[in-house]
Design a protein around this motif. Sequence first.
Motif, mmCIF file in Angstrom:
data_model
loop_
_atom_site.group_PDB
_atom_site.id
_atom_site.type_symbol
_atom_site.label_atom_id
_atom_site.label_comp_id
_atom_site.label_asym_id
_atom_site.label_seq_id
_atom_site.Cartn_x
_atom_site.Cartn_y
_atom_site.Cartn_z
ATOM 1 N N SER A 174 0.834 -1.190 0.000
ATOM 2 C CA SER A 174 0.000 0.000 0.000
ATOM 3 C C SER A 174 0.879 1.254 0.000
ATOM 4 C CB SER A 174 -0.896 -0.020 1.243
ATOM 5 O OG SER A 174 -1.866 0.997 1.188
ATOM 6 N N CYS A 191 0.872 1.593 6.546
ATOM 7 C CA CYS A 191 0.757 2.391 5.322
ATOM 8 C C CYS A 191 -0.621 3.041 5.302
ATOM 9 C CB CYS A 191 0.940 1.531 4.079
ATOM 10 S SG CYS A 191 2.602 0.828 3.901
ATOM 11 N N GLY A 193 -2.327 4.164 2.684
ATOM 12 C CA GLY A 193 -3.173 3.789 1.565
ATOM 13 C C GLY A 193 -3.239 4.847 0.490
ATOM 14 N N ALA A 194 -4.235 4.690 -0.403
ATOM 15 C CA ALA A 194 -4.344 5.529 -1.588
ATOM 16 C C ALA A 194 -4.582 6.981 -1.224
ATOM 17 C CB ALA A 194 -5.482 5.014 -2.472
ATOM 18 N N VAL A 205 -12.050 2.038 -2.724
ATOM 19 C CA VAL A 205 -11.352 0.902 -2.151
ATOM 20 C C VAL A 205 -12.287 -0.292 -2.188
ATOM 21 C CG1 VAL A 205 -10.293 -0.036 -0.084
ATOM 22 C CG2 VAL A 205 -9.951 2.362 -0.659
ATOM 23 N N GLY A 214 -2.991 -2.765 -2.553
ATOM 24 C CA GLY A 214 -2.391 -1.451 -2.461
ATOM 25 C C GLY A 214 -3.352 -0.305 -2.340
ATOM 26 N N ALA A 215 -4.639 -0.541 -2.058
ATOM 27 C CA ALA A 215 -5.605 0.546 -2.029
ATOM 28 C C ALA A 215 -5.907 1.025 -0.621
ATOM 29 C CB ALA A 215 -6.895 0.109 -2.713
ATOM 30 N N THR A 218 -3.151 -0.168 5.468
ATOM 31 C CA THR A 218 -2.784 -1.564 5.702
ATOM 32 C C THR A 218 -1.681 -1.655 6.747
ATOM 33 O OG1 THR A 218 -3.293 -2.038 3.374
ATOM 34 C CG2 THR A 218 -2.070 -3.707 4.579
ATOM 35 N N PRO A 234 -5.443 -5.340 5.732
ATOM 36 C CA PRO A 234 -6.047 -4.131 5.172
ATOM 37 C C PRO A 234 -7.222 -3.683 6.041
ATOM 38 C CG PRO A 234 -6.703 -6.062 3.903
ATOM 39 C CD PRO A 234 -5.749 -6.549 4.945
ATOM 40 N N THR A 236 -10.620 -1.442 6.026
ATOM 41 C CA THR A 236 -11.594 -0.721 5.203
ATOM 42 C C THR A 236 -12.844 -0.330 5.968
ATOM 43 O OG1 THR A 236 -12.576 -2.830 4.490
ATOM 44 C CG2 THR A 236 -10.809 -1.927 3.128
#
Length: 524
Positions: A174, A191, A193-194, A205, A214-215, A218, A234, A236
């Motif tokens: 990510s 990380c 994220g996007a 996502v 990678g979105a 994470t 991850p 979300t």
Amino acid sequence: MKIKNILPIAIMVLLPFGGGWMGMTSCVSDDTTLPTRPLSEINIDGGIEALYNINKNETLRIKPALSQTNQPKTVTYTWEVDQQVYSHEEEFTYPAKELGTFQCRLIVENEDGKTFFPFTVNVNSPYEEGIALLSQQPDGTSMLSFMLTPSNGGPRSFTTGDCFSVNNPDLTFSPRCIDMVQSSGSLILACQGALPSASGAAQPVASSPSPGNGAAPTIYYLNEKTLVAENVVPVTEYDDFVPTRLVIPSVGASGVAYPILCENGSVYEFSTTEGAISKPTNFRYKYAQTCLAHDDGGAGWSFDLVFWDKEKGDLCDLYSGYGPYYCSTKYLLVRDSVNAQTNYFANNDIVKIVGIDLTAKQKRTDKSEMLVLTKNAFLTRKTILSTGFWEYDASAGAAKLWDNGGTSTACIGTNIINEQTPCVANKTYYSLLFGDKNQVRRWNYATSQSLDKADVLQTFGSDRAIVTDLVLSADHLTTYVAFYEPDQTGLNGSVYVISTDTGEILERHDNVCYRPVKMIYKKK
């Protein structure tokens, strides 16, 4: 010309015929001496050793030098690894994919015989001990570099290439890596994220992202010796989960949920055992972007995790999973009659909490301490006892707390340090080192020197360079300085090693990463 007499000698040779045997007679010379030739023996003259030590991801190549006595014959090769045939090539080509010790053997043979050569291959970790460095490319792509500390004290250099892709070729990390800690056999990474889109809305996502898409924000668990991802988490389900700091001690007890500080001041809990993120019940307020994770260095499992509660205006401590406990007693249900109104940080706003590093020798004799810097330029030097910052009064039935750490305060003048300022402190020189644009400055926290008058220890790069992180060596004698050149394209990040005492540059590692985000000294 004289012809040698050939006398027939009757030899009965039995040949199969039908269901029985029939005989026939053959004539041979009376010269019964058979032609003879010397055997061709194989010798391994060099090009191969009894022991090889290589690092994971390296390729071992061995091409032995052979000789044969008398008339050379065609030879064949057999290479074995752990008693299994590996190849029949003349050259042994072994890409080291796993750590361990492997018993190997070379067998060389011709039509007259064979010879053997046993040898051992030790595949070691190239990430055993040294500097681990997170950095970000301009587009947010996360990168991990490593500089191994040689056991023989030889020259050092950073890995060429990205440790993420080398050790995890099928995993996309990510973007916007932000923090990294070493805990209980793992490197734990966060990380964000996007990045948001140009419209301001977050990029979409997947509702159930697969590991490595990678979105999403994470959390990664990497094996500390191989840097292979062993767990990918991850996140979300929480819109405001944008991690900024992993508040995880190095001791890492199982069954404990550790805090993760987020961008908006909220705190989430992370269970290292279950690999799950959840909303906490004990961290309900907003917290400053500064905190301290302190433990006993691996001697046990006790730890203190210290935050600044912006809503209550006080320090709070999570001690070995219990709490958080507040420094002042005015928030307690049962108040101490003597210190009921004591709040060492009343009407102040904390901008930085810095632990004072101790050497191994100092840890045996000195108590741990931290520096707490306020916005209105006051410093509090606070003692950390091995039993935590705040304790229960057993005689009162564990109903009240009091501050059991020695505290001293001092006016430091104009405070030029903020939450993002890279800082390290040590008790060898009683100094606080901090980054200020392209400089590292040193301030003696045990004197009345004004902080804004701190000496410039060393200047790095161009006038536009920015120091982003500092790490002390275990003996405090050297300091690692990470900085980058924002106007430079490509690998614009560098790491220099300086003398903590004089600021002299001892090592230069130029252009080894992108913008440095987090640097740690990874131990064995």
